[in-house]
Motif scaffolding. Structure first.
Motif: not given
Lengths: 238, 318
Positions: B187-201
């Motif tokens: 996957y690629r996400f529009d928000s994936a710059a931080t650990k928290h964003q990745i966790l949310a994804d």
């Protein structure tokens, strides 16, 4: 008599100097006159020549050449004036090494917008007069010092200037070549050319010039008019 | 002569500057450049085929924030043996029909991609004695029926989504030797710059497939941290080399210009005495010095780019 050069209380002071390099100096040079400027190094000879050529501006006074007050002209106007009214010959010739003899001579003519055919014709005439026509297609590096100075003089005369300025024209030449150039200047003077000759060589000044001024510390120390009879006798036949 | 010298010196200096500058840019963030170029996976997820359907996986593609996805690819782990009997480390084998994809565009470094069962492409990190192109790997040792895999190429995945690739059918065949099969989704996400964003994804994926189906994930941030640590030792040297190259170029160009100006000053003086206006002098000087200089700059940029391409390719492999 029409004056080609008129200097009115001209002085030139360089930024760091306590005393002026030249002047105040008042001087007139008539049409057809051959003026030699002599003096020791640092006496102001080159400063005087640069002011008359418009290459430098005076600190005070007025410089009038061919009826124009050139010390008040813009750089552009001065360049245009210089190319039309003044020819210069230098001690080290100052030819452009990447141009042929013929192209070097024609360069000032091209600046005045003279047609190529006309400037080539005039250059041919000068080269023949100065005996360098066989070198027309050669580059300056292949010529002797005397030949190069002849090219320099031809270039200075291409636009038929009212005034020929010669800065130590024999200074870099051997004796024989020096005599060649001396004879050339005498011929030009006889033909009516107004000449200002800056030189250390007193014998050159005496032979060529109709008048000699001697500068010391920027001031006129002596102004000598040669006697017509002496000039006539001492002028070598060509 | 001066014209030629100006052109050559300018060309060499500009070429050096381009190479040095490119190296510095590449060395400043080698992983980021390579990751962007390959459209690397922000999240690599492993799903249990027994607990999730391909329809459910397809639904994850449409989740908010998912900008691109690839998969499901069948995946397994195995420990192959080379022809000399040496057991290689355990490697992830992923079934992909091609190297190109919307996410994780695997870059072939040598050889070709797999075309049929019995072939395998290895990650470049496994390149070495016993694993050359054409060599044969056995999927397990001591089993006569173990599938033989011919190495047909070496490839690089910046996202490190796999250690090796084969056709999907081949992955099934290897897994049949006692290894489990999972589904791999990228996957690629529009928000994936931080650990928290990745966790949310990741939590979004959980919500569709159920947490039991999601066996594990790997964040691109972890991959980046490992890559940056590996490159940390070499980056200062590459940067120093780049700075040195640019400084040398500046010195060379300065020397050429000062030399040209030195020669030019005499010429300018002559032209001025002959009656050239300042504008005419500039025009004459430009014709004399700028034409070869501009020619040199153009050639230098071309040469610099030609030289920089292989160097940058290496830098991107860091």
């Amino acid at each position: 008599m029409h004056q080609v050069i008129e200097l009115e209380r001209v002085a030139k002071r360089y930024d760091s100097a306590d005393t002026p390099a030249l002047g105040p100096l008042t001087l007139s040079v008539a049409r057809g006159e051959a003026l030699a400027v002599t003096g020791p190094s640092g006496s102001g000879k080159s400063t005087l020549l640069n002011l008359v050529a418009g290459l430098d501006k005076p600190t005070d006074g007025a410089v009038i050449v061919a009826g124009r007050r050139i010390d008040q002209l813009s750089q552009h106007a001065l360049a245009t004036f210089r190319r039309a009214h003044i020819g210069m010959a230098f001690q080290f010739f100052n030819l452009l090494d990447d141009l042929t003899v013929c192209d070097n001579i024609q360069l000032p003519a091209q600046l005045t917008g003279t047609r190529r055919r006309d400037s080539a014709s005039r250059a041919g005439e000068l080269m023949e007069m100065l005996g360098i026509q066989k070198h027309a297609r050669a580059y300056p590096g292949r010529l002797s010092g005397g030949e190069r100075q002849r090219v320099g003089v031809a270039r200075a005369l291409i636009n038929r200037p009212e005034l020929l300025l010669a800065d130590e024209p024999t200074g870099a030449l051997d004796t024989a070549s020096g005599h060649d150039v001396r004879d050339l200047l005498m011929d030009l003077h006889r033909g009516g050319q107004t000449i200002v000759l800056v030189t250390h060589d007193l014998s050159l000044a005496e032979t060529v010039a109709s008048r000699t001024i001697h500068l010391i510390d920027g001031h006129l120390a002596r102004d000598t008019h040669a006697q017509a009879s002496r000039r006539a006798c001492s002028a070598p036949a060509r | 002569m001066q014209t030629v010298v100006i052109a050559i010196a300018t060309m060499m200096a500009v070429a050096s500057a381009v190479v040095a500058g490119s190296l510095m840019v590449a060395a400043a963030a080698p992983f980021d450049h390579a990751f962007a170029k390959q459209r690397g996976a922000h999240l690599t997820a492993q799903f249990d085929p027994a607990r999730v359907s391909t329809a459910e996986l397809a639904a994850t593609r449409k989740l908010d924030g998912v900008t691109a996805s690839a998969g499901p690819y069948s995946s397994t782990s195995f420990r192959p043996v080379d022809q000399t009997g040496f057991r290689l480390p355990t490697m992830t084998l992923v079934g992909r029909s091609g190297a190109d994809s919307a996410v994780d565009r695997v870059e072939m470094k040598s050889g070709r991609w797999v075309q049929e069962p019995g072939e395998i492409v290895l990650s470049t990190s496994f390149e070495g004695p016993g694993t050359e192109i054409g060599s044969i790997l056995k999927s397990t040792s001591g089993t006569a029926s173990a599938p033989a895999l011919k190495v047909v190429g070496f490839a690089l995945s910046t996202s490190k989504t796999a250690d090796s690739w084969a056709t999907p059918a081949q992955v099934e065949a290897v897994a049949s030797q006692g290894h489990s099969v999972t589904y791999q989704m990228l996957y690629r996400f529009d928000s994936a710059a931080t650990k928290h964003q990745i966790l949310a994804d990741r939590m979004q994926l959980d919500s569709v497939t159920g947490s039991a189906a999601l066996l594990g994930t790997r964040s691109w941030l972890d991959t980046k941290r490992e890559a940056d640590q590996g490159a940390a030792a070499t980056v200062p040297f590459v940067m120093a080399f780049g700075v040195l190259g640019i400084v040398m170029s500046v010195i060379t160009v300065s020397s050429v210009i000062s030399g040209a100006v030195g020669v030019g000053l005499r010429r300018i003086g002559i032209l001025k005495a002959l009656g050239f206006t300042p504008r005419e002098i500039v025009r004459a000087y430009v014709a004399q010095a700028m034409v070869p200089a501009v020619t040199g700059i153009i050639l230098g940029v071309l040469m610099g780019n030609v030289l920089a391409v292989p160097m940058l390719a290496d830098a991107e492999s860091v």
